[in-house]
Design a protein around this motif. Structure first.
Motif, short mmCIF file in Angstrom:
data_model
loop_
_atom_site.label_atom_id
_atom_site.label_comp_id
_atom_site.label_asym_id
_atom_site.label_seq_id
_atom_site.Cartn_x
_atom_site.Cartn_y
_atom_site.Cartn_z
N TYR A 66 32.18 46.00 52.76
CA TYR A 66 32.35 45.55 52.03
C TYR A 66 31.58 46.17 50.14
O TYR A 66 32.58 46.26 49.31
CB TYR A 66 31.14 44.16 51.42
N GLY A 67 30.70 47.66 50.81
CA GLY A 67 30.15 47.94 50.29
C GLY A 67 31.12 49.40 49.75
O GLY A 67 31.42 49.44 48.61
N ALA A 68 31.75 49.79 50.38
CA ALA A 68 32.52 50.99 50.68
C ALA A 68 34.04 50.12 50.09
O ALA A 68 34.52 51.67 48.98
CB ALA A 68 33.22 51.71 52.26
N CYS B 119 33.62 48.81 47.85
CA CYS B 119 33.33 48.55 46.02
C CYS B 119 34.05 49.76 45.14
O CYS B 119 34.14 49.96 44.88
CB CYS B 119 32.06 48.06 45.74
N THR B 120 34.14 51.28 46.54
CA THR B 120 34.51 52.04 45.62
C THR B 120 35.99 52.27 45.96
O THR B 120 36.25 53.58 45.14
CB THR B 120 33.35 53.33 46.59
N TYR C 91 32.64 37.10 50.51
CA TYR C 91 32.37 38.00 49.62
C TYR C 91 33.68 39.15 49.28
O TYR C 91 33.48 39.27 48.01
CB TYR C 91 30.66 38.41 49.98
N ALA D 237 36.40 50.33 39.96
CA ALA D 237 35.86 50.95 41.51
C ALA D 237 34.22 51.56 40.82
O ALA D 237 34.54 52.02 39.95
CB ALA D 237 36.61 51.96 42.23
N VAL D 238 33.55 51.21 40.83
CA VAL D 238 32.67 51.66 40.79
C VAL D 238 32.15 53.49 41.51
O VAL D 238 32.58 53.76 42.37
CB VAL D 238 30.83 51.41 41.29
N ARG D 239 31.24 54.28 41.14
CA ARG D 239 31.55 55.84 41.30
C ARG D 239 30.17 56.47 40.66
O ARG D 239 29.82 57.69 40.91
CB ARG D 239 32.94 56.49 41.01
N LYS E 150 29.20 51.17 32.53
CA LYS E 150 28.72 51.04 33.69
C LYS E 150 30.09 49.45 33.82
O LYS E 150 30.56 48.96 33.69
CB LYS E 150 27.54 50.03 33.59
N ARG E 151 30.56 49.65 35.43
CA ARG E 151 30.67 48.38 36.36
C ARG E 151 30.07 48.06 36.86
O ARG E 151 28.92 48.59 37.44
CB ARG E 151 31.58 49.89 36.69
N VAL E 152 30.09 46.49 37.52
CA VAL E 152 29.15 45.49 38.31
C VAL E 152 30.60 45.24 39.35
O VAL E 152 31.49 44.52 38.59
CB VAL E 152 28.75 44.55 37.07
N LEU E 153 30.60 44.79 40.33
CA LEU E 153 31.12 44.39 41.47
C LEU E 153 30.20 43.24 41.78
O LEU E 153 29.59 43.18 42.23
CB LEU E 153 32.05 45.15 42.12
N THR E 154 30.68 41.85 41.40
CA THR E 154 29.90 40.85 41.73
C THR E 154 30.59 39.49 42.72
O THR E 154 32.09 39.56 41.99
CB THR E 154 28.64 40.43 40.86
N ILE F 139 29.63 36.78 42.40
CA ILE F 139 28.18 35.50 41.35
C ILE F 139 28.94 35.52 40.08
O ILE F 139 29.33 35.78 39.09
CB ILE F 139 26.68 35.92 41.68
N ILE G 202 24.60 55.22 42.07
CA ILE G 202 25.43 53.05 42.20
C ILE G 202 24.63 52.73 42.80
O ILE G 202 23.30 52.80 43.75
CB ILE G 202 26.20 53.36 42.90
N ASP H 152 25.97 51.76 37.60
CA ASP H 152 27.01 51.33 38.35
C ASP H 152 26.09 50.40 39.42
O ASP H 152 25.30 50.46 39.90
CB ASP H 152 27.82 51.94 38.56
N PHE H 153 26.69 49.37 39.88
CA PHE H 153 25.92 48.31 40.22
C PHE H 153 27.01 47.23 41.41
O PHE H 153 28.23 46.89 40.83
CB PHE H 153 25.58 46.95 40.38
N MET I 231 25.76 47.73 53.08
CA MET I 231 26.64 47.66 51.47
C MET I 231 25.62 49.53 50.97
O MET I 231 27.48 49.60 50.34
CB MET I 231 26.61 47.20 50.78
N GLY J 104 27.78 51.86 53.07
CA GLY J 104 29.26 52.30 53.04
C GLY J 104 29.50 52.87 51.37
O GLY J 104 30.08 53.25 52.01
#
Lengths: 371, 259
Positions: free
Chosen positions: A64-66, A68-69, A91, A195-197, A204-208, A210, B52, B70-71, B82, B85
């Motif tokens: 999931y974390g990776a 998001c990139t 998620y 993608a966050v980086r 800023k980028r937010v991936l969520t 919720i 991040i 970035d979050f 997470m 990753g």
């Protein structure tokens, strides 16, 4: 590239790597483990991340974390491990990031056993994780197809920012057969905007996943469902065998489809006009061809290595127009072609009915055999 | 007295790493302080645009709204996985999780131990306020013996409900952890010390020295049923004895860095 004799799990691992897999996160579980083992050697060899996680829960959340990139990432597991991953899959779907999961299905429920089975059909095809989402599901019936569909899985995941599952039973994972591996692809260099980086001073980028505002969440749900409609329109895949003049149609996926093909060929030798529809995408399901066949064929036989999970999807399309019968083996028992041939003959001999539920009739027959 | 010829000098302003918006945190809660310390440190290190963050589930679930960074938002307890990753894909970026005690020390214990034991090069900001804040003050793995919460209404009974987890002490036993300390946010002196520790933790990451975690004892006036001032006193009197402040793990390489 030349064909080589290779084990399914190893072939899928190598195919993923050559397709530009940038990071792998997994946890050992039979009958999937060779996939993880192969990547544990190969990924570090070429300088890419490999992590054996503390659990399947850890593995899917690393994915999931990776994911998001925006990089090509995957995990693999087998049925009980995939159950643990359901949280992360929901998620990932809710965050709309691409990821690939390989499920090498074994007998269940519970710990079950390590023999080939298809009992994860519902878990993978009809959700498992919470909320409204779909996975695009590819079901190979050979090592070669497992290789090809693994490569395709990454392209589809990125095209639709979607979860893609390769659902293969333990026999495809464990079996060795000749297969041609894809050439080594260069790693993807284009990172999508979302993608966050690190902001590097920009927005800023937010991936969520919720969204506390129900109307806004509903808009998001609508977006997911529209994307799914696109996928349904564009990505249905199946293979038909002897369907042109088929009076009877067997429907089976993966190993059950492959065994059924042997039975169909044997029946053809006896002059029975029977064909096979083998769905390659279980989601989206090949509804249109099945609908067409429902007008032409006399009756259907669904064959699965479970208690008739895909059967329900077939019945939804056939809608009682033609009789549907079912044959399955459960718990890691793999059917013989002869057993399927017997079922085809039973279909031809009749009597056939559109009344009742095919599962009930099958269970009654099965109880006499194994009860 | 004439104050001429003394040029105006800005001595205090909002860090760039903080988004200029009102937070949803309760009055007297120390999340805001912790956010600000993280933001100041990242700005001072020049890391804000290279970072991040991974938010967790709890009161800080919307932490990503308050940082100009970035979050991503993790499932409950899974922030360290997470972050793993992300860090493995981007080893040159600064990656941190911001987690509460229910998230990290209860449902996420597997993930935090896994990350620490692997020596994952991430930084963890761990907020310990001795209860589940977001869901209304239930007993947490950090709730003190005898402490009343909405799910231990007569006080935590250690015979039935066991003992609080001393996270920093526990994680410090792992060979993979490099920098594990506990600080507190109940006084300006301790807040300054907390900031130094946060700086060191991010430096540990920047220098590739492994896993770093700063546990921050924090107040929760709303759920503790106290004023902000009372809750600071309660933290000092009740939490400090069970959760002593200190450096629990400073690897030799980190000790070199601190010199």
């Amino acid at each position: 590239m030349a064909k080589e004799l290779i084990k399914g799990n190893t072939a899928v691992a190598e195919a993923a790597l050559r397709a530009g897999l940038e990071a792998y996160f997994g946890y050992p579980i039979t009958p999937q483990t060779e996939l993880l083992e192969h990547l544990s050697a190969r990924m570090p060899e070429i300088g890419r991340p490999f992590v054996q996680a503390e659990s399947e829960l850890g593995a899917i959340n690393m994915v999931y974390g990776a994911a998001c990139t925006g990089k090509r990432v995957m995990t693999s597991s087998s049925s009980p491990g995939v159950s643990l991953m359901m949280e992360g899959l929901s998620y990932i779907a809710g965050t709309e990031v691409p990821a690939v999961l390989v499920d090498v299905v074994r007998g269940g429920p519970g710990l079950g056993n390590i023999a080939p089975a298809q009992g994860d059909y519902n878990q993978i095809v009809h959700g498992g994780g919470h909320g409204d989402y779909h996975m695009l599901v590819l079901a190979p019936a050979s090592v070669q197809e497992a290789v090809d569909l693994t490569v395709l899985a990454f392209d589809l995941a990125e095209k639709y920012r979607h979860l893609v599952a390769v659902l293969m039973d333990g026999s495809i994972g464990q079996m060795m057969e000749p297969a041609e591996l894809p050439p080594m692809q260069p790693m993807k260099t284009d990172i999508p905007d979302w993608a966050v980086r690190g902001t590097d001073g920009g927005e800023k980028r937010v991936l969520t996943s919720i969204n506390l505002d129900p109307p806004a969440q509903e808009v998001m749900n609508l977006r997911l469902m529209k994307r799914w409609q696109e996928i349904e329109k564009n990505e249905v895949r199946y293979k038909g065998y002897y369907l042109d003049d088929a009076e009877y149609v067997v429907v089976g996926f993966g190993t059950a489809g492959r065994i059924s093909l042997s039975a169909v060929r044997a029946a053809r030798e006896k002059g029975i006009k029977v064909g096979l529809l083998r769905p390659i995408t279980l989601a989206p399901f090949p509804n249109d061809i099945l609908d067409e066949l429902s007008e032409k064929a006399k009756a259907f036989l669904v064959v699965e290595m479970n208690s008739g999970q895909m059967l329900e999807d077939v019945r939804l399309v056939v809608r009682g127009r033609k009789p549907v019968e079912f044959f399955g083996r459960m718990g890691g028992v793999v059917p013989y072609p002869d057993e399927v041939l017997t079922e085809i003959k039973r279909l031809v001999d009749g009597p056939l009915t559109t009344e009742g539920h095919p599962r009930d009739r099958w269970l009654a027959r099965l109880s006499e055999t194994i009860g | 007295m004439v104050m001429a010829d003394v040029p105006a000098k800005i001595v205090y302003e909002r860090p760039e790493a903080l988004d200029p918006r009102v937070t949803h945190y309760c009055p007297g809660c120390t999340h805001g302080v912790a956010h600000r310390l993280v933001a100041e440190v990242l700005d001072e290190m020049g890391e804000t645009g290279n970072t991040i963050g991974v938010a967790s589930v709890g009161c800080s679930v919307f932490a990503y709204n308050y940082f100009n960074i970035d979050f991503v938002e993790a499932a409950h307890g899974r922030a360290p996985a997470m972050a793993t990753g992300i860090k493995r894909v981007y080893p040159d970026r600064t990656v941190f999780t911001y987690q509460g005690d229910g998230d990290l020390a209860s449902i996420g214990m597997g993930e935090i131990v896994g990350a620490a034991s692997r020596g994952e090069g991430i930084t963890v900001i761990f907020i310990n306020n001795a209860n589940y804040g977001m869901t209304g003050g239930q007993m947490a793995p950090t709730t003190l013996p005898g402490q009343k919460t909405s799910s231990s209404p007569t006080g935590r009974d250690t015979k039935r409900q066991g003992y609080p987890i001393q996270t920093a002490e526990m994680l410090s036993t792992l060979e993979g952890s490099s920098y594990i300390v506990r600080r507190s946010l109940h006084s300006s002196r301790e807040i300054r010390r907390a900031k130094q520790a946060i700086r060191t933790a991010f430096e540990v990451q920047k220098h590739g020295l492994g896993f770093s975690l700063v546990e921050l004892l924090s107040t929760c006036p709303t759920n503790w049923g106290m004023s902000a001032a009372q809750s600071r006193d309660w933290l000092e009197e009740r939490m400090l004895p069970y959760y002593p402040l200190g450096d629990y793990k400073v690897s030799p390489a980190v000790a070199e860095l601190k010199k």
